[in-house]
Design a protein around this motif. Structure first.
Motif, PDB file in Angstrom:
ATOM      1  N   UNK A  96      -3.698   5.941   0.985  1.00 20.27           N
ATOM      2  CA  UNK A  96      -5.552   5.486   0.448  1.00 20.27           C
ATOM      3  C   UNK A  96      -6.303   6.673   0.736  1.00 20.27           C
ATOM      4  N   UNK A 103      -3.421  -7.224   9.668  1.00 25.71           N
ATOM      5  CA  UNK A 103      -2.901  -6.161   9.618  1.00 25.71           C
ATOM      6  C   UNK A 103      -2.497  -5.630   8.094  1.00 25.71           C
ATOM      7  N   UNK A 104      -1.147  -6.736   7.182  1.00 24.76           N
ATOM      8  CA  UNK A 104      -1.207  -6.047   5.928  1.00 24.76           C
ATOM      9  C   UNK A 104      -2.296  -6.627   5.163  1.00 24.76           C
ATOM     10  N   UNK A 108      -7.760  -1.529   2.477  1.00 20.66           N
ATOM     11  CA  UNK A 108      -8.322  -0.588   3.168  1.00 20.66           C
ATOM     12  C   UNK A 108      -8.566  -0.066   1.411  1.00 20.66           C
ATOM     13  N   UNK A 109      -7.862  -0.170   0.396  1.00 21.80           N
ATOM     14  CA  UNK A 109      -6.818  -0.199  -0.621  1.00 21.80           C
ATOM     15  C   UNK A 109      -8.340  -0.532  -1.689  1.00 21.80           C
ATOM     16  N   UNK A 132      -5.021  -3.692   5.414  1.00 21.48           N
ATOM     17  CA  UNK A 132      -4.375  -2.799   4.697  1.00 21.48           C
ATOM     18  C   UNK A 132      -4.881  -2.161   3.243  1.00 21.48           C
ATOM     19  N   UNK A 155       1.503   4.170   4.156  1.00 19.52           N
ATOM     20  CA  UNK A 155       0.400   3.302   3.089  1.00 19.52           C
ATOM     21  C   UNK A 155      -0.956   3.934   3.209  1.00 19.52           C
TER      22      UNK A 155
END
Lengths: 481, 230
Positions: free
Chosen positions: A164, B161-162, B168-169, B165, A160
Motif C-alpha cells: 500500500x 486487523x484485516x 489503508x488501501x 489493512x 500488504x
C-alpha cells in the motif's frame, strides 16, 4: 512472442496442476513448464545481450538488459526449485489433493515472479510484485502448524502494508509525470520525463516506494517477516522467496534510480544497505535454526547489493547486478541444501545436528559448499561479485563504507561457518525418526544443477553474460557512460 | 454534462465525503466491537465511492465512475460476505476486542498522525500545483494510511486487523483518485481484485489459526522469536 509465452506457460501449468489425475502429473507438468520457460528466457537473454530491447507488446511487455538478467535468474531458480520439489514434496506429503494444491500455488507464484521483469508499466509491476506475495502466502502456511500459520500471518500483513505504501508512491509518481507534461507511464517513459518532474514529488515517490518495497526486500528494520517465513515454508519455496522474490522487489526499486540522477539518494542507499548488512551479520551469530541462518544472510546480501547500487557509476552498478545474480543463484542452492538436511535429520535446530557429512554425504557436502559460497569464499560466484564491489568502492574513495562492509561480511562469514561446521562435522547425532532419512535422487539432481552456475561464475564469466550485464548497467545508470 | 453551477456543491460534497472518510478511520481505531469495525469499514468504503463519483463528474472522467462502481461492489458487499464465509461467526461477535492502548490514547495518537499527514502533504501540494480537490483528498488519504497502520499495530484480533489493512488501501485510493484520476483502469481493477484475494487469504488463515490454536487473537502469536528457540 516468447515474451508472451513465458507468462502463458506458468499460467497454463497452474490449471493443469489442478486436474485430479495421477499424482505425478502435477510435478511433471511443473517441471516441463519450468524447463520450457527457462529455455525461452535463455533465448531471450541471448537476444538482449546483443544490446537491443526485445519487445513482446510495445509499452507492455519488453525486455531490456536489466529485466533480462532478472528473468534469467528467476527462471533458473524456479527450474531447480521445481526439480527439488519433486522429491521433497513426495517425501513430506502423501495426500494427492495437497500435492496438486502445492504445485498449482508454486506455478502461480512463478507466474507472478516472471511477470515482474517482463512488464514495463510500473502500475502493473506493482501488481505483479503484490501477487508474488499473495500467491506465496499459502505456500508459507503449507505446513499448517502453529508456527507456519503465525509466519504466514506476519508475512501477509507486512507484505500488504508495504504494497500500500508503494502504491501511494507510484500514484505520486504518476501525478508528478502528469504535472511534467505527461508521457508514457513506463520505466522508459518515466526516465524521459524525469528531468521535468518536480524534485519534491519525485523524491517523495521514491521514498514511499523504497519503504514499501523495502519491506518486501527485507531491509532492516522491515525484515521481521523474512526469517519467520523462511523457517516455515517448504525448502523449494524458501529458495524462491529468498533468491528471487526479494530480488524482484529490489529490481523495482533499482528501476527508479535512472529517474534520480542528481538527487542525493546515494547516501541513503549506502546507509540503509549498511544497516541491513550490519544487523544481519550480528543476528547470524545468534541463530539456532539453520533456515533462519540463511534467511538473515539474505537480509545481509540485499544490504550489500543496495550499498553497491548506492556507490553509483558503472562500476558500482556492475558490482550490484553481479552480486544480485550470484546471490540469487547461491542462495537458492543454500536453501535446497537446507531442504536436503531437513530431509535427512527432520529438525531445523542447529544444535541437534552433528556429523551430517557421515550421516548423509550429499546433504553434508551441499551445506558446506553452500555456506562457503554464500559467505563469499573463493572460488565461488559471490566472492567475485563482492570483490568487484570493494574495487568499485575503493576506486570511488568510499573508504569508510567499504571498511564497514568488509567488517560485516567477515563477521557474517564466520557466523555462517561457525554454525555450519558444527552441523557438518563431529560425531553423528541421532536423526529424528519421523524424517524421511535420505535425499531423493531428484533433490540430488537439483542440487547438482544449482551448484553449476555458482562454481562456474566464480572462475569464468561467459561473454554473452558480460554483455548482458553491461547492457543492464546502462539501464541502471540511465544510459550514462 | 453537468450544469457548471453545481460544481461548487459537488466540491463541497467531496470535501464532506473526505471528512467522514477520516472520521471512519478514527472510528476503526476506537470502537470496541468487531461488528462495529465492519460497519465502519463499509461506511468508509461508501465515502470513498462517493468521492470517486464526485471527482468523476468534476473531472469528466468516466474511469473514476467505473472505479467508484467497482469499489461499491467489492468493498461494502463482497468483502463482508467473503469474511463471513471464511471466518464464520467471528465477524458477528459482539465481543469486546482488546487493544494495546486505551481509547483516548489511541485517539490522541490518531489525531497527531492526522496533523503529521497534513504537514507532510503541504510541500507536496505546493510542488504539484494542486487544486482544491487534491488539496482535500491527498492529506486525508495520507492520514487514513497512517491511522490504518497504527490501527494494525494496536489491534489484536484478526478481523479488525484485516479491516484496518484494507482501510489503508482505501486511503491510498482516496488520495489516488484525486492525484492520478487517469491511472490505468486495468491497474485499478487488478488492485480491487488483489484486495479480494487478500481478504480471502486472511479469512482462510484466520480460520486455520482458529482451528489450530483456538483463538483469533493473532496479535498474540509469538512463537517465532530467536529467544524462544533454545
Amino acid at each position: 512472442m516468447n515474451l508472451i509465452l513465458v507468462l502463458l506457460f506458468p499460467m497454463t501449468a497452474v490449471l493443469l496442476s489442478l486436474l485430479p489425475l495421477e499424482k505425478r502429473f502435477a510435478p511433471v507438468v511443473t517441471l516441463l513448464t519450468q524447463i520450457a520457460v527457462f529455455g525461452m528466457a535463455l533465448n531471450l537473454a541471448l537476444q538482449v545481450s546483443t544490446g537491443r530491447t526485445v519487445i513482446g507488446l510495445a509499452n507492455w511487455l519488453e525486455l531490456d538488459g536489466l529485466s533480462a538478467l532478472v528473468l534469467l535468474l528467476v527462471t533458473f531458480v524456479a527450474l531447480t526449485a521445481a526439480l527439488f520439489s519433486w522429491g521433497y514434496i513426495f517425501a513430506h506429503e502423501k495426500v494427492a489433493r495437497r500435492i496438486r494444491f502445492y504445485y498449482a500455488q508454486f506455478n502461480l507464484f512463478v507466474f507472478a515472479l516472471v511477470a515482474v521483469p517482463v512488464l514495463v508499466e510500473p502500475a502493473f509491476v506493482w501488481i505483479a510484485i503484490e501477487f508474488t506475495a499473495m500467491f506465496s502466502v499459502l505456500l508459507v502456511a503449507f505446513g499448517n502448524t502453529h508456527e507456519a500459520l503465525e509466519a504466514a500471518w506476519k508475512y501477509i500483513v507486512l507484505m500488504f502494508i508495504g504494497a500500500v505504501i508503494a502504491l501511494l508512491g507510484f500514484l505520486i509518481l504518476f501525478w508528478a509525470q502528469k504535472n511534467a507534461g505527461g508521457g508514457l507511464y513506463t520505466w522508459e517513459g518515466l526516465r524521459l520525463s524525469a528531468a521535468h518532474m518536480s524534485p519534491v514529488l519525485l523524491k517523495t515517490a521514491f521514498l514511499l516506494i523504497l519503504v514499501g518495497f523495502g519491506t518486501k526486500v527485507g531491509f532492516v528494520p522491515l525484515h521481521t517477516w523474512l526469517p519467520d517465513a523462511h523457517s516455515q515454508a517448504p525448502a523449494p519455496v524458501c529458495s524462491l522467496l529468498s533468491a528471487i522474490k526479494t530480488t524482484v522487489a529490489l529490481y523495482a526499486i533499482l528501476r527508479l534510480l535512472p529517474l534520480l540522477p542528481n538527487a542525493p539518494i546515494d547516501i541513503w542507499m549506502q546507509t540503509i544497505g549498511l544497516i541491513s548488512v550490519g544487523v544481519a551479520a550480528f543476528l547470524i551469530l545468534q541463530v539456532r535454526d539453520y533456515k533462519r541462518l540463511f534467511a538473515f544472510s539474505t537480509v545481509e546480501h540485499m544490504g550489500i547489493i543496495f550499498v553497491a547500487a548506492g556507490l553509483g557509476g558503472k562500476a558500482g552498478g556492475y558490482g550490484a547486478l553481479l552480486q544480485m545474480l550470484s546471490h540469487g543463484l547461491t542462495k537458492s542452492f543454500c536453501f535446497l541444501a537446507a531442504g536436503a538436511v531437513l530431509l535427512v535429520f527432520g529438525t531445523r535446530e542447529i544444535g541437534e545436528i552433528r556429523g551430517l557429512i557421515r550421516t548423509s554425504p550429499v546433504a553434508g557436502l551441499a551445506l558446506l559448499f553452500g555456506a562457503l559460497a554464500i559467505g563469499g569464499a573463493p572460488p565461488f560466484a559471490v566472492f567475485l561479485s563482492e570483490f568487484s564491489i570493494f574495487r568499485a568502492g575503493v576506486a570511488q574513495q568510499h573508504y569508510l563504507v567499504i571498511s564497514l562492509l568488509i567488517l560485516f561480511i567477515v563477521v557474517a562469514f564466520f557466523g555462517i561457518l561457525l554454525h555450519v561446521t558444527r552441523m557438518v562435522f563431529g560425531k553423528p547425532a541421532p536423526v529424528n525418526a519421523a524424517a524421511p532419512g535420505s535425499v531423493p535422487f531428484s533433490c540430488t539432481l537439483a542440487l547438482v544443477l544449482a551448484v553449476v552456475p555458482v562454481l562456474v561464475l566464480g572462475v569464468y564469466e561467459p561473454a554473452p553474460l558480460h554483455k548482458l550485464l553491461t547492457f543492464a548497467v546502462s539501464n541502471l545508470t540511465g544510459g550514462m557512460p | 454534462m453537468v450544469y457548471p453551477g453545481l460544481f461548487p456543491w459537488l466540491q463541497s460534497l467531496n470535501a464532506l465525503a473526505g471528512g467522514f472518510f477520516l472520521l471512519c478511520a478514527f472510528g476503526l481505531v476506537a470502537v470496541r466491537q468487531a461488528q462495529d469495525c465492519l460497519r465502519l469499514f463499509v461506511a468508509q468504503s461508501l465515502f470513498l465511492c462517493l468521492s470517486a463519483f464526485m471527482l468523476g463528474i468534476l473531472l469528466h472522467s468516466s474511469d473514476l465512475i467505473v472505479v467508484g462502481i467497482i469499489d461499491f461492489i467489492s468493498k461494502p458487499v463482497v468483502i463482508p460476505w467473503l469474511l463471513r464465509r471464511t471466518v464464520g461467526g467471528e465477524v458477528h461477535t459482539r465481543r469486546e476486542i482488546t487493544q494495546v492502548f486505551n481509547i483516548p490514547t489511541s485517539l490522541l495518537i490518531a489525531l497527531a498522525l492526522t496533523i503529521g499527514a497534513y504537514l507532510f502533504a503541504m510541500p507536496l501540494l505546493r510542488a504539484g500545483n494542486a487544486g482544491e480537490l487534491i488539496g482535500s483528498n491527498l492529506p486525508i488519504g495520507l492520514a487514513g494510511l497512517l491511522i490504518g497502520a497504527f490501527t494494525m499495530a494496536v489491534r489484536r484480533e484478526a478481523v479488525p486487523m484485516a479491516l484496518a489493512l484494507i482501510s489503508m488501501e482505501n486511503s491510498a485510493f482516496f488520495a489516488g483518485i484525486a492525484i492520478a484520476p487517469d491511472f490505468p483502469l486495468i491497474a485499478e481493477v487488478s488492485i480491487a481484485f488483489d484486495v479480494l484475494i487478500l481478504t480471502f487469504l486472511i479469512g482462510l488463515l484466520t480460520r486455520a489459526v482458529h482451528q489450530q490454536i483456538g483463538t483469533t487473537a493473532v496479535g498474540e502469536l509469538t512463537e517465532l522469536r530467536e529467544a524462544n528457540q533454545s
